[in-house]
Scaffold this active site. Structure first.
Site, short mmCIF file in Angstrom:
data_model
loop_
_atom_site.label_atom_id
_atom_site.label_comp_id
_atom_site.label_asym_id
_atom_site.label_seq_id
_atom_site.Cartn_x
_atom_site.Cartn_y
_atom_site.Cartn_z
N LYS A 255 -22.78 -26.84 -19.81
CA LYS A 255 -23.42 -26.39 -18.55
C LYS A 255 -23.26 -27.46 -17.49
O LYS A 255 -23.66 -28.60 -17.69
CB LYS A 255 -24.90 -26.11 -18.81
CG LYS A 255 -25.74 -25.88 -17.53
CD LYS A 255 -27.22 -25.61 -17.82
CE LYS A 255 -28.05 -25.53 -16.55
NZ LYS A 255 -29.50 -25.32 -16.80
N ASP A 260 -29.90 -27.89 -9.45
CA ASP A 260 -30.67 -26.69 -9.79
C ASP A 260 -31.98 -26.66 -9.00
O ASP A 260 -32.96 -27.29 -9.38
CB ASP A 260 -30.95 -26.66 -11.30
CG ASP A 260 -31.69 -25.39 -11.74
OD1 ASP A 260 -31.82 -24.46 -10.91
OD2 ASP A 260 -32.12 -25.35 -12.91
N LYS A 267 -38.10 -24.07 -7.80
CA LYS A 267 -38.85 -25.06 -8.58
C LYS A 267 -39.85 -25.78 -7.69
O LYS A 267 -39.64 -25.89 -6.49
CB LYS A 267 -37.88 -26.12 -9.14
CG LYS A 267 -37.00 -25.63 -10.27
CD LYS A 267 -36.12 -26.75 -10.79
CE LYS A 267 -35.23 -26.27 -11.92
NZ LYS A 267 -35.96 -25.86 -13.12
N ASP A 278 -28.52 -31.62 -14.12
CA ASP A 278 -28.39 -30.32 -14.78
C ASP A 278 -26.93 -30.00 -15.11
O ASP A 278 -26.61 -28.92 -15.59
CB ASP A 278 -28.99 -29.24 -13.88
CG ASP A 278 -29.58 -28.08 -14.68
OD1 ASP A 278 -29.81 -28.24 -15.88
OD2 ASP A 278 -29.79 -27.01 -14.08
N ASP A 337 -34.16 -19.05 -11.91
CA ASP A 337 -34.14 -20.42 -12.44
C ASP A 337 -33.59 -20.45 -13.88
O ASP A 337 -33.34 -21.51 -14.42
CB ASP A 337 -35.55 -21.01 -12.38
CG ASP A 337 -35.55 -22.53 -12.46
OD1 ASP A 337 -34.45 -23.12 -12.40
OD2 ASP A 337 -36.64 -23.11 -12.59
N GLU A 339 -30.69 -19.97 -14.90
CA GLU A 339 -29.29 -19.80 -14.47
C GLU A 339 -28.30 -20.34 -15.47
O GLU A 339 -27.16 -19.86 -15.54
CB GLU A 339 -29.09 -20.49 -13.11
CG GLU A 339 -28.80 -21.99 -13.13
CD GLU A 339 -29.92 -22.85 -13.69
OE1 GLU A 339 -31.07 -22.37 -13.77
OE2 GLU A 339 -29.66 -24.02 -14.07
N ARG A 341 -28.08 -20.15 -18.71
CA ARG A 341 -27.62 -19.18 -19.72
C ARG A 341 -26.65 -18.17 -19.11
O ARG A 341 -25.80 -17.63 -19.82
CB ARG A 341 -28.84 -18.49 -20.36
CG ARG A 341 -29.68 -17.70 -19.39
CD ARG A 341 -31.06 -17.39 -19.94
NE ARG A 341 -31.96 -18.54 -19.85
CZ ARG A 341 -33.21 -18.56 -20.30
NH1 ARG A 341 -33.72 -17.48 -20.88
NH2 ARG A 341 -33.96 -19.63 -20.17
N1 BES Z 1 -32.25 -26.87 -15.69
C1 BES Z 1 -33.44 -26.24 -16.11
C2 BES Z 1 -34.03 -26.82 -17.39
C3 BES Z 1 -34.48 -28.25 -17.37
C4 BES Z 1 -35.83 -28.54 -17.29
C5 BES Z 1 -33.60 -29.28 -17.50
C6 BES Z 1 -36.25 -29.86 -17.31
C7 BES Z 1 -34.01 -30.59 -17.52
C8 BES Z 1 -35.35 -30.87 -17.43
C9 BES Z 1 -33.16 -24.75 -16.36
O1 BES Z 1 -32.19 -24.19 -15.56
C10 BES Z 1 -34.44 -24.04 -16.06
O2 BES Z 1 -34.85 -24.07 -14.95
N2 BES Z 1 -35.04 -23.40 -17.08
C11 BES Z 1 -36.25 -22.70 -16.90
C12 BES Z 1 -36.14 -21.39 -17.64
C13 BES Z 1 -37.28 -20.45 -17.36
C14 BES Z 1 -37.19 -19.95 -15.95
C15 BES Z 1 -37.20 -19.30 -18.34
C16 BES Z 1 -37.38 -23.55 -17.47
O3 BES Z 1 -37.16 -24.22 -18.48
O4 BES Z 1 -38.42 -23.59 -16.86
ZN ZN Z 2 -30.75 -25.45 -14.85
MN MN Z 3 -32.95 -23.54 -13.72
#
Ligand code: BES
Ligand code: ZN
Ligand code: MN
Length: 485
Positions: A255, A260, A267, A278, A337, A339, A341
């Site tokens: 990825k 992000d 966020k 990210d 968010d 994204e 996947r």
């Molecule tokens: N890039 C983030 C995950 C992340 C969180 C990476 C903290 C590094 C540190 C990912 O794209 C994300 O935002 N995931 C969300 C998914 C949710 C919306 C189902 C998350 O983990 O909150």
């Molecule tokens: Zn992300």
């Molecule tokens: Mn995200």
């Protein structure tokens, strides 16, 4: 920096510092008499006063050691002799360099203790410790510059030193990408860095641009990309061995969201700057490929790095949108968010189309994995037991830590959409598992594993052996996986 290995006595080496690993003493055991003689008895005194015990990563500097040509002697604890491993050796060498470099040591000689199989790890540790997170600072104050690194052993360890050097270079390449600010490392900039690396390393590279991806139907990736002015790309690197042994074709998928924001499901602003990392999964893949090109394993390896920026804007994807992925499956975007996947789904399908017989992806995929495992271990998910075991074994060899996570079919119940094949999020709980379960829908039936490195790709606080910043997590395991017989 010059890196060399010598098989001579440490006593005769000219260096700004000589690094010696010493162990904890068993009851009644005396410190190594040879080393003690080099220090003219100071080592025995340090032990007897309890100022040095040999505990792992403990250090003491002795200036002008009487029996050595080196101007300093740095003692590093190796812990209990029986528990000494390449992981301790790697960190020991790193601690030494991190201490000596800012104090102006330009030439460092590291003595390989006890066994030779730690020579690679020590080289690696020393070079990882030379990584500069302050590349963009215009002043060199307090940085120091290492000019020569000498690995000293009582046998020829040059092959191990070479491997350590190549592996560390790959990891540091990954870290420099992870460290780069998001205005400088956009998707096109990542493409450019990949092109340069591929040209130098002798890897075949192919870049899929928006137009081609649209024709092919990569709606998952393009949906994420549409909110950004920066064009997305799918970076493909190919390593082909001169003579392949067996018919394994390893796919490494990473990825690479260069920033992000969360998109419309934005966020919170606290620590949002960290979302520059990210792209760490993609960086680990690129770093591993650089090393793989030089180490020349006997199986083909294809890297797939989807890169996008997840932004907010009038063209951005909306919660509620439905996209059609390359696999033909439709996804209802309930949270923009989630994204990572979406871009991985298309990359995994494309990896299958390119004929990968096994695929492993690394992604900073979920905050939930950080809740589950903290910052020490990354989550390991797999649809194939043999691959899962092999990754655990590879990781153990190279000193990276993963923890197996479940993927029972029951978790799929959480991925139901009334209008599309799947939603892109599950319910509140088990977020790292539902994310992995989502990926599985695109990876099956190919043997596949997923490394969720959200908690381990970035170090939030300095450690003695590593500065706060990008860790290069997963690159070493990828290299080891490619090299295994
Ligand atoms: N890039 C983030 C995950 C992340 C969180 C990476 C903290 C590094 C540190 C990912 O794209 C994300 O935002 N995931 C969300 C998914 C949710 C919306 C189902 C998350 O983990 O909150
Ligand atoms: Zn992300
Ligand atoms: Mn995200």
């Amino acid at each position: 920096m010059q890196i060399r290995s010598v098989a001579s006595s440490p006593a005769d080496l000219e260096a700004d510092a000589l690094v010696l690993t010493l162990f904890q003493l068993a009851d009644g055991e005396k410190p190594d008499s040879q080393a003690d003689a080099w220090s003219s008895g100071i080592i025995a005194e340090l032990y007897s006063r309890g100022e040095f015990s040999g505990k792992a990563l403990e250090t003491v500097v002795i200036h002008r050691p009487a029996g050595l040509k080196a101007s300093r002697l740095l003692l590093v604890g190796g812990g209990k002799r029986d528990a000494y491993s390449s992981a301790v050796a790697r960190r020991g060498a790193a601690v030494a360099v991190r201490q000596l470099k800012p104090k102006g040591a330009k030439s460092i000689a590291i003595v390989v203790p006890v066994r030779f199989d730690v020579a690679q790890a020590m080289t690696e540790g020393a070079l990882l410790a030379s990584f500069d997170v302050g590349e963009l600072k215009t002043s060199d104050e307090g940085k120091g510059a290492l000019e020569t690194l000498t690995i000293v052993a009582s046998a020829d360890v040059s092959a191990a030193v070479d491997k350590g050097r190549l592996s560390a270079a790959g990891q540091n390449f990954a870290r420099s990408l992870g460290n780069a600010p998001p205005n400088l490392l956009t998707p096109p900039a990542l493409v450019e860095r990949s092109r340069q690396m591929a040209a130098q390393a002798g890897l075949e590279i192919e870049i899929l641009e928006r137009g081609e991806m649209a024709k092919m139907g990569m709606g998952g990736l393009l949906g994420v990309a549409q909110g950004s002015a920066e064009p997305p790309a799918l970076i493909i690197l190919r390593y082909t061995p001169d003579k392949a042994a067996g018919n394994d074709h390893l796919g490494l998928v990473g990825k690479a969201v260069t920033f992000d924001t969360g998109g419309v499901s934005i966020k919170p602003s606290a620590d949002m700057d960290l979302m520059k990392y990210d792209m760490a999964g993609g960086a680990a893949v690129l770093g591993a490929m650089q090393a793989i090109a030089a180490l020349k394993p006997s199986r083909p390896v294809t890297a797939l790095v989807p890169t996008v920026e997840n932004m907010v804007g009038s063209r951005a994807q909306r919660p509620g949108d439905v996209v059609t992925t390359l696999s033909g499956k439709t996804v209802e975007i309930l949270n923009t968010d989630a994204e990572g996947r979406m871009i991985l789904a298309d990359a995994l399908t494309y990896g299958q189309q390119l004929g990968c017989s096994r695929m492993v992806d690394a992604a900073t995929l979920t905050g939930a994995i950080v809740v589950a495992l903290g910052h020490e271990r990354a989550g390991l998910f797999a649809n194939n037991e043999a691959l899962q075991q092999e990754i655990l074994a590879a990781a153990e060899t190279v000193g990276e830590k993963f923890w197996p996570m479940p993927l029972d079919e029951e978790y799929k119940e959480l991925l139901k959409s009334p209008i599309a094949d799947f939603p892109n999020i599950g319910s509140r709980w088990g977020g790292s598992i539902t994310a992995a379960m989502f990926l599985k829908q695109f990876a099956d039936p190919t043997p596949w594993a997923h490394l969720d490195i959200a908690g381990t790709a970035w170090l939030e606080q300095d450690k003695p052996y590593m500065p706060k910043g990008p860790t290069g997590m997963a690159a070493r395991t990828f290299i080891e996986l490619a090299m295994r017989p």
